[in-house]
Design a protein around this motif. Structure first.
Motif, PDB file in Angstrom:
ATOM      1  N   MET A 133       0.844  -1.169   0.000  1.00 18.34           N
ATOM      2  CA  MET A 133       0.000   0.000   0.000  1.00 18.34           C
ATOM      3  C   MET A 133       0.894   1.239   0.000  1.00 18.34           C
ATOM      4  SD  MET A 133      -3.230  -1.169   0.229  1.00 18.34           S
ATOM      5  CE  MET A 133      -4.353  -0.133   1.118  1.00 18.34           C
ATOM      6  N   ALA A 134       0.425   2.266  -0.665  1.00 20.17           N
ATOM      7  CA  ALA A 134       1.163   3.520  -0.772  1.00 20.17           C
ATOM      8  C   ALA A 134       0.245   4.675  -0.387  1.00 20.17           C
ATOM      9  CB  ALA A 134       1.669   3.717  -2.194  1.00 20.17           C
ATOM     10  N   GLN A 135       0.841   5.749   0.097  1.00 20.96           N
ATOM     11  CA  GLN A 135       0.063   6.934   0.441  1.00 20.96           C
ATOM     12  C   GLN A 135       0.185   8.019  -0.620  1.00 20.96           C
ATOM     13  OE1 GLN A 135       1.454   7.850   4.379  1.00 20.96           O
ATOM     14  NE2 GLN A 135      -0.147   6.597   5.301  1.00 20.96           N
ATOM     15  N   ASP A 136       1.024   7.815  -1.614  1.00 17.68           N
ATOM     16  CA  ASP A 136       1.243   8.775  -2.687  1.00 17.68           C
ATOM     17  C   ASP A 136       0.577   8.254  -3.967  1.00 17.68           C
ATOM     18  OD1 ASP A 136       2.183  10.729  -4.406  1.00 17.68           O
ATOM     19  OD2 ASP A 136       4.238   9.965  -4.428  1.00 17.68           O
ATOM     20  N   LEU A 137      -0.401   8.992  -4.495  1.00 14.78           N
ATOM     21  CA  LEU A 137      -1.136   8.559  -5.680  1.00 14.78           C
ATOM     22  C   LEU A 137      -0.212   8.404  -6.885  1.00 14.78           C
ATOM     23  CD1 LEU A 137      -3.706   7.821  -7.176  1.00 14.78           C
ATOM     24  CD2 LEU A 137      -4.158  10.264  -7.462  1.00 14.78           C
ATOM     25  N   ALA A 138       0.692   9.336  -7.106  1.00 18.36           N
ATOM     26  CA  ALA A 138       1.589   9.263  -8.255  1.00 18.36           C
ATOM     27  C   ALA A 138       2.457   8.007  -8.201  1.00 18.36           C
ATOM     28  CB  ALA A 138       2.459  10.508  -8.334  1.00 18.36           C
ATOM     29  N   LEU A 139       2.945   7.667  -7.033  1.00 14.47           N
ATOM     30  CA  LEU A 139       3.754   6.455  -6.868  1.00 14.47           C
ATOM     31  C   LEU A 139       2.904   5.210  -7.132  1.00 14.47           C
ATOM     32  CD1 LEU A 139       6.345   5.001  -6.009  1.00 14.47           C
ATOM     33  CD2 LEU A 139       5.560   5.191  -3.648  1.00 14.47           C
ATOM     34  N   ALA A 140       1.694   5.184  -6.615  1.00 15.60           N
ATOM     35  CA  ALA A 140       0.802   4.044  -6.827  1.00 15.60           C
ATOM     36  C   ALA A 140       0.460   3.880  -8.307  1.00 15.60           C
ATOM     37  CB  ALA A 140      -0.460   4.205  -5.996  1.00 15.60           C
ATOM     38  N   PHE A 196      -6.666   1.071  -6.574  1.00 18.19           N
ATOM     39  CA  PHE A 196      -7.794   1.355  -5.695  1.00 18.19           C
ATOM     40  C   PHE A 196      -7.344   2.122  -4.459  1.00 18.19           C
ATOM     41  CE2 PHE A 196      -6.022  -2.613  -4.212  1.00 18.19           C
ATOM     42  CZ  PHE A 196      -6.052  -2.504  -2.839  1.00 18.19           C
ATOM     43  N   ARG A 197      -8.320   2.719  -3.782  1.00 18.27           N
ATOM     44  CA  ARG A 197      -8.066   3.416  -2.521  1.00 18.27           C
ATOM     45  C   ARG A 197      -8.819   2.684  -1.423  1.00 18.27           C
ATOM     46  NH1 ARG A 197      -8.465   9.490  -2.472  1.00 18.27           N
ATOM     47  NH2 ARG A 197     -10.078   9.004  -3.957  1.00 18.27           N
ATOM     48  N   SER A 198      -8.145   2.504  -0.318  1.00 16.54           N
ATOM     49  CA  SER A 198      -8.763   1.921   0.868  1.00 16.54           C
ATOM     50  C   SER A 198      -8.341   2.796   2.042  1.00 16.54           C
ATOM     51  CB  SER A 198      -8.295   0.480   1.071  1.00 16.54           C
ATOM     52  OG  SER A 198      -8.881  -0.061   2.228  1.00 16.54           O
ATOM     53  N   GLY A 199      -9.291   3.551   2.566  1.00 16.29           N
ATOM     54  CA  GLY A 199      -8.947   4.502   3.619  1.00 16.29           C
ATOM     55  C   GLY A 199      -8.127   5.632   3.034  1.00 16.29           C
ATOM     56  N   ASP A 200      -6.951   5.862   3.591  1.00 16.28           N
ATOM     57  CA  ASP A 200      -6.081   6.931   3.077  1.00 16.28           C
ATOM     58  C   ASP A 200      -4.874   6.375   2.342  1.00 16.28           C
ATOM     59  OD1 ASP A 200      -4.834   5.883   5.272  1.00 16.28           O
ATOM     60  OD2 ASP A 200      -4.175   7.806   6.094  1.00 16.28           O
ATOM     61  N   GLU A 201      -4.936   5.110   1.923  1.00 18.31           N
ATOM     62  CA  GLU A 201      -3.830   4.491   1.193  1.00 18.31           C
ATOM     63  C   GLU A 201      -4.317   3.958  -0.145  1.00 18.31           C
ATOM     64  OE1 GLU A 201      -2.233   1.584   3.906  1.00 18.31           O
ATOM     65  OE2 GLU A 201      -0.788   3.054   4.632  1.00 18.31           O
ATOM     66  N   ASP A 206     -18.138  -7.806  -3.877  1.00 19.41           N
ATOM     67  CA  ASP A 206     -18.375  -7.576  -2.449  1.00 19.41           C
ATOM     68  C   ASP A 206     -17.256  -6.774  -1.781  1.00 19.41           C
ATOM     69  OD1 ASP A 206     -20.664  -9.072  -2.750  1.00 19.41           O
ATOM     70  OD2 ASP A 206     -19.716 -10.941  -2.081  1.00 19.41           O
ATOM     71  N   ASP A 207     -16.130  -6.606  -2.478  1.00 18.33           N
ATOM     72  CA  ASP A 207     -15.015  -5.850  -1.894  1.00 18.33           C
ATOM     73  C   ASP A 207     -15.405  -4.388  -1.714  1.00 18.33           C
ATOM     74  OD1 ASP A 207     -13.461  -8.115  -1.909  1.00 18.33           O
ATOM     75  OD2 ASP A 207     -12.449  -7.621  -3.789  1.00 18.33           O
ATOM     76  N   ASP A 208     -15.027  -3.818  -0.592  1.00 18.01           N
ATOM     77  CA  ASP A 208     -15.323  -2.420  -0.296  1.00 18.01           C
ATOM     78  C   ASP A 208     -14.121  -1.568  -0.692  1.00 18.01           C
ATOM     79  OD1 ASP A 208     -16.642  -0.175   0.591  1.00 18.01           O
ATOM     80  OD2 ASP A 208     -15.948  -0.421   2.655  1.00 18.01           O
ATOM     81  N   LEU A 209     -13.938  -1.408  -2.011  1.00 15.42           N
ATOM     82  CA  LEU A 209     -12.798  -0.663  -2.528  1.00 15.42           C
ATOM     83  C   LEU A 209     -13.286   0.517  -3.355  1.00 15.42           C
ATOM     84  CD1 LEU A 209     -10.637  -3.630  -3.838  1.00 15.42           C
ATOM     85  CD2 LEU A 209     -10.415  -2.465  -1.644  1.00 15.42           C
ATOM     86  N   ASP A 210     -12.557   1.605  -3.281  1.00 15.11           N
ATOM     87  CA  ASP A 210     -12.822   2.767  -4.118  1.00 15.11           C
ATOM     88  C   ASP A 210     -11.886   2.651  -5.318  1.00 15.11           C
ATOM     89  OD1 ASP A 210     -13.563   5.209  -5.143  1.00 15.11           O
ATOM     90  OD2 ASP A 210     -12.361   6.364  -3.702  1.00 15.11           O
TER      91      ASP A 210
END
Length: 61
Positions: free
Chosen positions: A1-8, A26-31, A43-47
């Motif tokens: 998991m990464a916190q930087d969108l560009a890196l992800a 995808f985003r899960s929380g702030d990562e 059923d996955d709760d992913l953005d």
């Protein structure tokens, strides 16, 4: 998991090109995370942010 969108995004693109399979960013929380698209269940709760398909030959812009 990464916190930087560009890196992800960079990692997702590289993974799709290396494995030659579609991967989903995808985003899960702030990562952000990356998973092979076939592994995602409804059923996955992913953005879901974007799917990178290495076989898609459209221009970037």
């Amino acid at each position: 998991m990464a916190q930087d969108l560009a890196l992800a995004q960079s990692q997702a693109f590289a993974l799709a090109r290396t494995l030659m399979v579609p991967v989903t960013l995808f985003r899960s929380g702030d990562e952000f995370g990356v998973v092979v698209s076939d592994e995602i269940d409804a059923d996955d709760d992913l953005d879901i942010i974007h799917e990178f398909d290495p076989h898609d030959r459209r221009p970037a812009h």
